[in-house]
Design a protein around this motif. Structure first.
Motif, PDB file in Angstrom:
ATOM      1  N   ILE A  75       0.849  -1.190   0.000  1.00  0.00           N
ATOM      2  CA  ILE A  75       0.000   0.000   0.000  1.00  0.00           C
ATOM      3  C   ILE A  75       0.884   1.240   0.000  1.00  0.00           C
ATOM      4  O   ILE A  75       1.748   1.399   0.869  1.00  0.00           O
ATOM      5  N   PHE A  76       0.662   2.123  -0.962  1.00  0.00           N
ATOM      6  CA  PHE A  76       1.406   3.369  -1.083  1.00  0.00           C
ATOM      7  C   PHE A  76       0.582   4.478  -0.428  1.00  0.00           C
ATOM      8  O   PHE A  76      -0.512   4.787  -0.881  1.00  0.00           O
ATOM      9  N   LEU A 154       3.978   1.405   2.586  1.00  0.00           N
ATOM     10  CA  LEU A 154       5.006   2.339   2.143  1.00  0.00           C
ATOM     11  C   LEU A 154       4.455   3.749   2.265  1.00  0.00           C
ATOM     12  O   LEU A 154       3.465   4.094   1.611  1.00  0.00           O
ATOM     13  N   GLY A 155       5.100   4.567   3.096  1.00  0.00           N
ATOM     14  CA  GLY A 155       4.683   5.943   3.273  1.00  0.00           C
ATOM     15  C   GLY A 155       5.682   6.898   2.659  1.00  0.00           C
ATOM     16  O   GLY A 155       6.889   6.779   2.908  1.00  0.00           O
ATOM     17  N   HIS A 156       5.196   7.840   1.859  1.00  0.00           N
ATOM     18  CA  HIS A 156       6.069   8.823   1.213  1.00  0.00           C
ATOM     19  C   HIS A 156       5.738  10.230   1.716  1.00  0.00           C
ATOM     20  O   HIS A 156       4.585  10.650   1.697  1.00  0.00           O
ATOM     21  N   SER A 157       6.759  10.958   2.199  1.00  0.00           N
ATOM     22  CA  SER A 157       6.620  12.352   2.588  1.00  0.00           C
ATOM     23  C   SER A 157       5.551  12.486   3.688  1.00  0.00           C
ATOM     24  O   SER A 157       5.672  11.852   4.733  1.00  0.00           O
ATOM     25  N   TRP A 158       4.520  13.311   3.488  1.00  0.00           N
ATOM     26  CA  TRP A 158       3.447  13.381   4.484  1.00  0.00           C
ATOM     27  C   TRP A 158       2.899  11.986   4.769  1.00  0.00           C
ATOM     28  O   TRP A 158       2.592  11.642   5.912  1.00  0.00           O
ATOM     29  N   GLY A 159       2.814  11.145   3.752  1.00  0.00           N
ATOM     30  CA  GLY A 159       2.324   9.783   3.954  1.00  0.00           C
ATOM     31  C   GLY A 159       3.205   8.966   4.871  1.00  0.00           C
ATOM     32  O   GLY A 159       2.756   7.975   5.451  1.00  0.00           O
TER      33      GLY A 159
END
Length: 364
Positions: A75-76, A154-159
């Motif tokens: 999950i992105f 998988l968390g990107h930046s704010w995520g």
């Protein structure tokens, strides 16, 4: 309309730079059809679907793609706030789909989810805890829908704030947590990013940038406003804080025009949702910090751009060195800033294969 937001929310401004009247949607329809055909999942056990779900009372759009539904789910969790990844994913995600079932979702108030809810009713709910719990609800829904025991998050930046919060609260749901452009402490990140940008400006003899950054004081202390966050990032991005050695981002941010998942109306909603999300959320993030966290009960993988000063990677690396987890792996991308999946897509995919996929074990 603001043009520089915490992650890649600036994308909507650049993507919408050419008015729809001048570039009608039909002009891109043939190209989108080609991209859709190239990316169509045709394997017997594949999955390719987009659907709406209600998470925490808010309707949200979910996209799922994979060559084999027996593969583990990844999950992105997109950045921003409000910087959806779904319309960009076609440009880098396809290889992932051979080994993972990849899930993109537009968070509450963002992208295709924005027009599905009343913004006035949604605004009070927009907190880190609510986004965390939305992600948890989504994981549980996907577990049932695809008969899986755990997922990779998988968390990107704010995520990455959302993702790390999930890893802390519900490690039992995850095979691993993967942090990209990982945020750790908002005020420290702003301080480090501003100092880096000011130093770059000094070397370049850019007195305008130096003066503008100095004028933001006492930020990041005191009032935590998006206007002040924008105030230094507009100088940082041309120095490569977002995408390394590529200050002109226009061509990259045209990517959603060719996305099979996003129509012209969707792109317009993305712009409105991005502005709404970051304006609503930013003041509430001032004191978010994971510095006190010293232990996680889930395998931890950080994929960091060496030149990331949008969300400064040295801050994430320092925290990573101290935290304890069942296993840890930090991968540096030497030619990347904040977007390593785009800047070094081959190396990024190799890291997923080498350092993340083995953690899924039974693949369920």
């Amino acid at each position: 309309m603001r043009t520089l937001l915490w992650s890649v929310a600036a994308a909507f401004t650049l993507c919408l730079a050419t008015p729809a009247a001048a570039q009608p949607e039909d002009a891109y329809a043939p190209a989108r059809a080609i991209v859709a055909d190239i990316g169509k999942i045709v394997t017997p056990n594949g999955v390719q679907e987009t659907f709406e779900v209600t998470l925490g009372g808010a309707r949200q759009v979910v996209n799922v793609r994979g060559a084999d539904r027996d593969n583990p789910i990844l999950i992105f969790v997109h950045g921003g706030p409000g910087a959806v990844e779904m319309p960009f994913a076609w440009a880098f995600q396809r290889p992932w789909e051979d080994v993972f079932t990849v899930v993109q979702y537009d968070q509450r108030g963002a992208g295709r989810s924005y027009p599905l809810n009343d913004p006035k009713a949604l605004a009070p709910t927009m907190t880190v805890d609510r986004y965390r719990d939305d992600a948890i609800e989504l994981i549980e829904l996907l577990q049932k829908r695809y008969a899986k025991r755990k997922v990779v998050l998988l968390g990107h930046s704010w995520g990455s704030i959302v993702g790390l919060s999930v890893a802390m609260k519900r490690p039992d749901l995850l095979y691993a947590y993967v942090g990209v452009g990982q945020g750790i402490d908002f005020r420290e990140g702003e301080k480090v990013g501003m100092a880096w940008t000011r130093a770059k400006a000094l070397v370049a003899g850019n007195s305008e940038a130096v003066a503008a950054i100095d004028a933001l004081a006492p930020y990041p202390q005191g009032d935590f406003t998006i206007a002040k966050a924008d105030g230094w990032r507009k100088y940082a991005i041309p120095y490569g804080s977002l995408i390394y050695n590529k200050p002109d981002l226009t061509y990259y941010f045209q990517t959603p025009r060719l996305s099979p998942e996003y129509s012209e109306a969707d792109r317009q909603a993305w712009g409105k949702g991005s502005e709404f999300s970051v304006t609503t959320l930013w003041p509430r993030l001032a004191n978010v910090s994971f510095k006190p966290v010293r232990k996680l009960d889930v395998p931890l993988v950080f994929l960091l751009g060496r030149h990331d000063y949008t969300v400064p990677s040295p801050v994430a690396a320092a925290w990573f060195a101290k935290v304890k987890a069942p296993s840890k792996k930090l991968v540096w991308f030497e030619h990347s800033a904040h977007m390593p999946m785009v800047e070094e897509p081959g190396h990024f995919f190799a890291a997923l294969l080498r350092d993340v996929l083995p953690l899924t074990k039974d693949k369920k």
